[in-house]
Design a protein around this motif. Structure first.
Motif, PDB file in Angstrom:
ATOM      1  N   ASP A  41      45.149  33.391  43.221  1.00 41.42           N
ATOM      2  CA  ASP A  41      46.006  34.321  44.205  1.00 41.42           C
ATOM      3  C   ASP A  41      46.542  35.931  43.414  1.00 41.42           C
ATOM      4  O   ASP A  41      46.341  36.378  44.250  1.00 41.42           O
ATOM      5  N   ALA A  42      46.922  35.929  41.908  1.00 42.95           N
ATOM      6  CA  ALA A  42      47.915  35.883  41.559  1.00 42.95           C
ATOM      7  C   ALA A  42      46.746  37.571  40.780  1.00 42.95           C
ATOM      8  O   ALA A  42      46.856  38.674  41.534  1.00 42.95           O
ATOM      9  N   LEU A  43      45.433  37.376  39.833  1.00 46.67           N
ATOM     10  CA  LEU A  43      44.078  37.638  40.882  1.00 46.67           C
ATOM     11  C   LEU A  43      43.961  39.040  41.543  1.00 46.67           C
ATOM     12  O   LEU A  43      43.633  40.052  41.487  1.00 46.67           O
ATOM     13  N   VAL A  47      44.083  43.008  42.096  1.00 44.33           N
ATOM     14  CA  VAL A  47      43.204  43.641  42.278  1.00 44.33           C
ATOM     15  C   VAL A  47      43.487  44.677  43.948  1.00 44.33           C
ATOM     16  O   VAL A  47      42.164  46.130  43.339  1.00 44.33           O
ATOM     17  N   GLN A  48      44.085  44.131  44.323  1.00 40.89           N
ATOM     18  CA  GLN A  48      44.477  44.777  45.881  1.00 40.89           C
ATOM     19  C   GLN A  48      45.545  45.640  45.380  1.00 40.89           C
ATOM     20  O   GLN A  48      44.740  47.331  45.739  1.00 40.89           O
ATOM     21  N   LEU A  49      46.267  45.894  44.915  1.00 39.26           N
ATOM     22  CA  LEU A  49      47.160  46.469  44.343  1.00 39.26           C
ATOM     23  C   LEU A  49      46.437  48.039  43.326  1.00 39.26           C
ATOM     24  O   LEU A  49      46.584  48.862  44.184  1.00 39.26           O
ATOM     25  N   ALA A  80      53.851  52.905  28.377  1.00 41.76           N
ATOM     26  CA  ALA A  80      54.117  54.694  28.367  1.00 41.76           C
ATOM     27  C   ALA A  80      54.044  54.693  29.945  1.00 41.76           C
ATOM     28  O   ALA A  80      55.097  55.587  31.211  1.00 41.76           O
ATOM     29  N   LEU A  81      52.842  53.637  30.841  1.00 43.87           N
ATOM     30  CA  LEU A  81      53.139  53.311  32.427  1.00 43.87           C
ATOM     31  C   LEU A  81      54.537  53.686  33.223  1.00 43.87           C
ATOM     32  O   LEU A  81      54.913  54.375  34.090  1.00 43.87           O
ATOM     33  N   ARG A 113      61.754  52.984  42.297  1.00 48.34           N
ATOM     34  CA  ARG A 113      62.213  52.014  42.031  1.00 48.34           C
ATOM     35  C   ARG A 113      61.416  50.313  40.544  1.00 48.34           C
ATOM     36  O   ARG A 113      60.312  50.591  40.976  1.00 48.34           O
ATOM     37  N   SER A 114      62.145  50.553  40.494  1.00 47.57           N
ATOM     38  CA  SER A 114      61.693  49.888  38.557  1.00 47.57           C
ATOM     39  C   SER A 114      61.319  48.735  38.554  1.00 47.57           C
ATOM     40  O   SER A 114      59.875  48.999  38.085  1.00 47.57           O
ATOM     41  N   GLY A 115      61.398  47.659  39.726  1.00 39.35           N
ATOM     42  CA  GLY A 115      60.838  46.682  40.144  1.00 39.35           C
ATOM     43  C   GLY A 115      59.605  47.272  40.318  1.00 39.35           C
ATOM     44  O   GLY A 115      58.455  46.884  40.352  1.00 39.35           O
ATOM     45  N   ARG A 116      59.187  47.816  40.999  1.00 36.58           N
ATOM     46  CA  ARG A 116      57.839  48.373  42.047  1.00 36.58           C
ATOM     47  C   ARG A 116      56.173  48.728  40.529  1.00 36.58           C
ATOM     48  O   ARG A 116      55.584  48.516  40.023  1.00 36.58           O
ATOM     49  N   ILE A 117      57.090  49.817  39.411  1.00 34.15           N
ATOM     50  CA  ILE A 117      56.461  50.130  38.858  1.00 34.15           C
ATOM     51  C   ILE A 117      55.818  48.968  37.342  1.00 34.15           C
ATOM     52  O   ILE A 117      55.107  49.144  36.971  1.00 34.15           O
ATOM     53  N   ARG A 118      57.202  47.824  37.778  1.00 37.03           N
ATOM     54  CA  ARG A 118      56.471  47.255  36.590  1.00 37.03           C
ATOM     55  C   ARG A 118      55.698  45.815  37.027  1.00 37.03           C
ATOM     56  O   ARG A 118      54.959  45.375  36.853  1.00 37.03           O
ATOM     57  N   GLN A 119      55.543  46.383  39.146  1.00 37.90           N
ATOM     58  CA  GLN A 119      54.919  45.596  39.191  1.00 37.90           C
ATOM     59  C   GLN A 119      53.420  45.868  39.394  1.00 37.90           C
ATOM     60  O   GLN A 119      52.308  45.943  38.413  1.00 37.90           O
ATOM     61  N   VAL A 120      52.680  47.316  39.441  1.00 34.87           N
ATOM     62  CA  VAL A 120      51.615  47.883  39.273  1.00 34.87           C
ATOM     63  C   VAL A 120      51.286  47.957  37.391  1.00 34.87           C
ATOM     64  O   VAL A 120      50.253  47.170  36.598  1.00 34.87           O
ATOM     65  N   ALA A 121      52.119  47.507  36.837  1.00 30.07           N
ATOM     66  CA  ALA A 121      52.407  47.070  35.367  1.00 30.07           C
ATOM     67  C   ALA A 121      51.872  45.715  34.830  1.00 30.07           C
ATOM     68  O   ALA A 121      51.001  45.547  34.463  1.00 30.07           O
ATOM     69  N   GLN A 122      51.798  45.067  35.742  1.00 27.55           N
ATOM     70  CA  GLN A 122      51.456  43.726  35.064  1.00 27.55           C
ATOM     71  C   GLN A 122      50.581  43.235  36.457  1.00 27.55           C
ATOM     72  O   GLN A 122      49.751  42.420  35.901  1.00 27.55           O
TER      73      GLN A 122
END
Length: 316
Positions: A41-43, A47-49, A80-81, A113-122
């Protein structure tokens, strides 16, 4: 200048290949990736994000996904992202979602929102670790072979030779470097450098950044020649021999069989045989450029040739 494999570019472009109908080059990889995504599910969420931000069938995706720092490695690129300024996030996301309704999490991302950009990086990290990193050695092999061709072109013909060697993906019409692109636009370097990034997962047409004020890069496809697909683990047993060791050392500099023959004083047919064995063992990679086949060392071959793989573990 040309640089090696960039993990962020490879990850974003690999995401494009997940749902592409072609080319056949990625069929086996795509099937494996699909199986993994269906079980994790995490992968699947990652991929969807990534697809939401960088849809495979559009001509634009946000520049902040592929910062210049990615050339120093995945962690530096993701750092950097995450540090992308809020104003830039908003500007690039507005362009990316022009004509599309942005989900709430994208609007929160655009607000910084810092949580969202970290979500993208993850998500980028998850896709890279699961789908791209397992065959990073294969990616490096393809990219290093391409860089060998470019280095030879630069050595033989200077900057003009290097830029001319990029056809058919790019066309050098001095003083303009032309490339096919979804939209018509001009980028003026005004004395700045241009970073050329060979990519395994780039396919068909090169990719560039949209913002002309950023350090400029052109990402272009490497050659997926059948010459790369001859590796056979059993061939390592055929590597014994003084002459073959000399050939391995001589391939440190990108060379044709004719170059090696002249350099070593060995018949071309004998050189060809030795190179074939070295290539089958994964120590040499060969790429066709114009009417020549150029050979260079893989990372494994370079390490073996320099004795790095023969040292006891305590000495490394």
């Amino acid at each position: 200048m040309t640089v090696g494999s960039d993990p962020l570019w490879e990850t974003v472009l690999a995401g494009h290949q997940l749902t592409a109908r072609g080319p056949m080059t990625f069929t086996a990889w795509r099937q494996r990736a699909g199986r993994l995504a269906s079980r994790a599910d995490a992968l699947s969420s990652a991929v969807q994000l990534l697809h939401a931000l960088a849809p495979p069938r559009t001509g634009y995706f946000p520049d902040f996904l592929t910062p210049q720092e990615g050339q120093r490695g995945l962690e530096a690129g993701l750092e950097a992202l995450c540090a992308t300024p809020r104003a830039r996030l908003r500007r690039e996301l507005v362009k990316a979602f022009d004509g599309r309704r942005a989900p709430m999490w994208v609007r929160e991302l655009a607000e910084g929102r810092s949580g969202r950009i970290r979500q993208v990086a993850q998500a980028v990290h998850t896709v890279h670790r699961t789908l791209v990193a397992p065959d990073w050695a294969g990616t490096d092999k393809l990219v290093e072979a391409d860089r060998a061709v470019r280095s030879r072109a630069l050595r033989d013909g200077g900057v003009h030779g290097l830029l001319s060697s990029l056809r058919p993906h790019l066309r050098w019409q001095p003083p303009v470097l032309e490339m096919d692109y979804p939209e018509s636009r001009d980028v003026h370097l005004n004395g700045r450098g241009l970073c050329l990034i060979p990519s395994r997962f780039c396919w068909g047409k090169p990719v560039a950044l949209e913002n002309p004020s950023l350090p400029q890069v052109v990402v272009y496809p490497v050659d997926h020649s059948p010459l790369f697909a001859t590796e056979d683990p059993r061939a390592l047993g055929a590597l014994v021999g003084r002459t073959r060791a000399r050939v391995l050392a001589a391939v440190e500099t990108a060379s044709t069989c004719s170059d090696l023959s002249r350099r070593l004083g060995i018949a071309p047919s004998s050189v060809s045989e030795h190179v074939s064995v070295l290539r089958a063992a994964g120590l040499v990679v060969s790429v066709r450029h114009d009417n020549r086949v150029i050979h260079t060392l893989t990372p494994l071959g370079r390490g073996l040739g320099r004795g790095e793989l023969l040292q006891p573990a305590a000495e490394r």
